[in-house]
Design an enzyme around this catalytic site. Sequence first.
Site, mmCIF file in Angstrom:
data_model
loop_
_atom_site.group_PDB
_atom_site.id
_atom_site.type_symbol
_atom_site.label_atom_id
_atom_site.label_comp_id
_atom_site.label_asym_id
_atom_site.label_seq_id
_atom_site.Cartn_x
_atom_site.Cartn_y
_atom_site.Cartn_z
ATOM 1 N N ASP A 120 0.851 -1.200 0.000
ATOM 2 C CA ASP A 120 0.000 0.000 0.000
ATOM 3 C C ASP A 120 0.881 1.242 0.000
ATOM 4 O O ASP A 120 1.970 1.254 0.574
ATOM 5 C CB ASP A 120 -0.893 0.042 1.251
ATOM 6 C CG ASP A 120 -1.975 -1.016 1.208
ATOM 7 O OD1 ASP A 120 -2.072 -1.720 0.179
ATOM 8 O OD2 ASP A 120 -2.704 -1.145 2.199
ATOM 9 N N SER A 332 -14.327 0.474 -2.694
ATOM 10 C CA SER A 332 -12.889 0.734 -2.732
ATOM 11 C C SER A 332 -12.283 0.498 -1.348
ATOM 12 O O SER A 332 -12.995 0.238 -0.383
ATOM 13 C CB SER A 332 -12.648 2.171 -3.200
ATOM 14 O OG SER A 332 -13.187 3.071 -2.257
ATOM 15 N N TYR A 333 -10.973 0.642 -1.266
ATOM 16 C CA TYR A 333 -10.247 0.405 -0.017
ATOM 17 C C TYR A 333 -10.844 1.240 1.127
ATOM 18 O O TYR A 333 -10.949 2.460 1.006
ATOM 19 C CB TYR A 333 -8.779 0.777 -0.228
ATOM 20 C CG TYR A 333 -7.853 0.317 0.865
ATOM 21 C CD1 TYR A 333 -7.658 -1.028 1.112
ATOM 22 C CD2 TYR A 333 -7.150 1.245 1.635
ATOM 23 C CE1 TYR A 333 -6.800 -1.452 2.101
ATOM 24 C CE2 TYR A 333 -6.284 0.832 2.622
ATOM 25 C CZ TYR A 333 -6.121 -0.518 2.860
ATOM 26 O OH TYR A 333 -5.266 -0.931 3.844
ATOM 27 N N PRO A 334 -11.253 0.577 2.209
ATOM 28 C CA PRO A 334 -12.004 1.321 3.230
ATOM 29 C C PRO A 334 -11.145 2.085 4.233
ATOM 30 O O PRO A 334 -11.683 2.686 5.145
ATOM 31 C CB PRO A 334 -12.796 0.220 3.936
ATOM 32 C CG PRO A 334 -11.942 -0.991 3.798
ATOM 33 C CD PRO A 334 -11.200 -0.860 2.496
ATOM 34 N N ARG A 335 -9.826 2.046 4.075
ATOM 35 C CA ARG A 335 -8.994 2.804 5.011
ATOM 36 C C ARG A 335 -8.325 3.944 4.269
ATOM 37 O O ARG A 335 -7.316 3.768 3.595
ATOM 38 C CB ARG A 335 -7.972 1.882 5.660
ATOM 39 C CG ARG A 335 -8.657 0.912 6.604
ATOM 40 C CD ARG A 335 -7.687 0.283 7.534
ATOM 41 N NE ARG A 335 -6.867 -0.679 6.845
ATOM 42 C CZ ARG A 335 -7.021 -1.984 6.953
ATOM 43 N NH1 ARG A 335 -7.947 -2.484 7.730
ATOM 44 N NH2 ARG A 335 -6.234 -2.795 6.313
#
Length: 628
Positions: A120, A332-335
Site C-alpha cells: 500500500d 474501494s479500499y475502506p482505510r
Amino acid sequence: MARKILCVAEKPAIARAVATHLSGGSFQTHAIRGNQYVKNYEFDFNFGGAWGNCSVTMTSVVGHLTGLDFDRQYRGWMSCPPGMLFEAPVQETVDQDKLPIADNIRNQAKYAKALFIWTDCDREGEHIGSEVRNQAKAGNARIEVKRAKFSNTESAHVRRAALEPVNLDEYQANAVAARIELDLRIGAAFTRLQTLQLQTVVAALKEKVISYGSCQFPTLGFVVDRYLRVKNFKPETFWGIKVILNREGKKVNFLWRRVHLFDRAVVTMMLERCLTAKQAKVTKVNQKPTSKWRPLPLTTVDLQMMGSRFLRLDSQTIMKVAEGLYTKGFISYPRTETDQFDKAIDLKKLIEKQYPDNAWGQYARELIDGKFRTPRSGRHNDKAHPPIHPVSWVSPNQLNSNEKKVYEFVVRRFLACCSEDAKGKSTEIEIQYGEEFFHANGLIVLERNYLDVYVYDKWESSQQLPNFELGESFEPTEANIFEGKTTAPNYLTEPELIGLMDANGIGTDATMAEHIAKIKEREYVATNQRGSGRTSVQELIPTRLGVALVEGYDNVVTGLPNSVSLSKPFLRKEMELRMLEICSGTKTRQEVVQQSLDMYREVFIHTQRRINMLKDACRKYLVESATS
DNA sequence: GCAAGGTC
C-alpha cells in the site's frame, strides 16, 4: 529465457487483483507451503523499457513480516527494572507464523532479476516494503529493488504503476521503524512499572495487567475527561424573554438575541422596558437563498462516525464489514484519509454501475442525465487511497444485513457527493422591542437534490413566516419571561470519541476502533446504553480503575515544569510530528528515537519517584468500591 | 503477562 520479476503485495487480495490486471486474466496459481492465504501467481507481462517481456511471479505478505522485541534476557517481567527497557537491546525477527511467507520470498528471489514491491502506498506500506526487500536480498543479494506506486486496483492504473516504478522511500520506512521502537520501549516500560506497582495495592488489581500504550491512555483520557465534566456539572437556572405575535393566522415566536441570562432581576427589568415601549419595530427583513451542502467524499473516520450514528454498528464492526465488501470487490479500499476525488477517476462510470438498483438506480440515472455535479473537495489527501466509493453494484440479496447497511451507506454517500446541494430560501426577521432585539427565522426547502438519496441528512421547511415590512411597528401579542436550567453534557459516545482521536492524531483510521476495544478489555471503561429503541446510543463511562489511573498520572505531573500527563494526547502528537520530520528528511531515525525516549524517560522517572500518588488514587477509588 | 501497526 525471459527475465523473471518477483512482485510482492501487502495482502493476498491485492496480489490477486494486480495479477489479474497485468496478465489480462490468465495466470497460474500456486499454493505455498505453510500458509493458506498467500498464493503465487505466474504469468507474463511486458514491462517495457529496459525490462521488456518478463515472466512474473506475483505473491504477497500478510501485513508486516517482522516484529520487534527485547533480547531474550529482558523479556521476563522480573528480568530487569522496567526503566531499563528504555535502553535494553532489541531485535527484529520474522514472526513465527510468517516464516513460510518469508521463505517463499527468499526462494522466489533467487531466480528473479528484480523485485517489484506492491505494498500500500502509505507509511506502513513503505516499511512493509523494506521488510520484503530484506528477505528478497537475503535470498539474492544482487536483486534489483523497485516499487510500484498505485492507489487503487483499477486496471489501467495498475498497468501504469507496473510500467513506471519508483524507488522505496527510505525516509518513510525509517519513520515507521522509529514508531515501532518507541511504542515497544515506552509501552513495555510503563506497563510493567504500573502493573507491578499497583497489583499489590488493592486486591481488585491482583492478577490484572494494567497496560499503558501511547494510544490507549489518551483514549482513556478523553473518556475520563468527559465523565468528570458530567459528574462535576452543577445545573444553573437561567431566564429569558420570549415575544409572540399572532398574524395572518400564524403564531410567530421571536427569540431573544441574548438567548438567556443568569440573573432574574435583570431579565425582569429588561422585559419591563419592552412592555413600556409597547410597540416593537421591524429592523431587518432578510430573505436570501440558502443551501445545505452535500457531504464531502467519504473517509474512514467519517464512515465510522456516521456508521455508529446512523447504522447502529460499532466502529469495529463497521470496519470488518467494509473490509469484506472491499475484498469482494464491491467498494474501494475502506482505510483512507482522503476526502477529495482525483480528477482522473471516472465518476460517471461508477454512477452508471448503480443503475440496476431498485432503491437508488433511478436516482443514479438522473445524475447521468444532467444532474451530475463534480464532488466538493475536502482538505485531506493521504496520497494513497481515494475516498471510499462503490466500485461495482451488488444485489442486496447477496449481502447479509450488516453488509447491506454499510454498502448502502457507501453508495448513497457517493451519489450524494456527485449531486447538487439542497436549495432553499431563508427568511430572518429582526425586531427591536424597547432596547432589546429579537429575531424569527423561517426556511423553505425548494429543491431537495442530494437529500433525496442521502437519507441520513435532515433539512425540513419550518413554518412559513407571515409578511413583515421593514420599519413597520406592531404590538406583540405576548411577551413574557421563561425559565430554564442548563443541562449536563452527556457521556462520550463512540463517534464522538473517534472524532477526538482523529483530531488529536491518536491511532490511525485502521486502529482507532481497536484502541477503544482495548480500553474496554482492560476494564478502564465500560459501555452503557442510553435511551432505547431507534434513538439509543452506546455511551462510554470510565471504571473506577480508569478514573484512578488518569487522576494518578495527572497528580504525578502537577507542579512539575514541562511535564505533561500521560492521559493527555500531547506526547503522542509530538511523536507524530517527529515522524513527519523523518519523512521530510530533516531528522534522522536515531535522533527522533533518542529525543522521544528522553521525553518519556523524564515522565517515567517522575512516575517512579511519585508512585504513591498513583497508588493513592487506586486506593481511593478501588478500596471504597469494596464497601459501597 | 507489556505497544501499535499491518492483515486473515
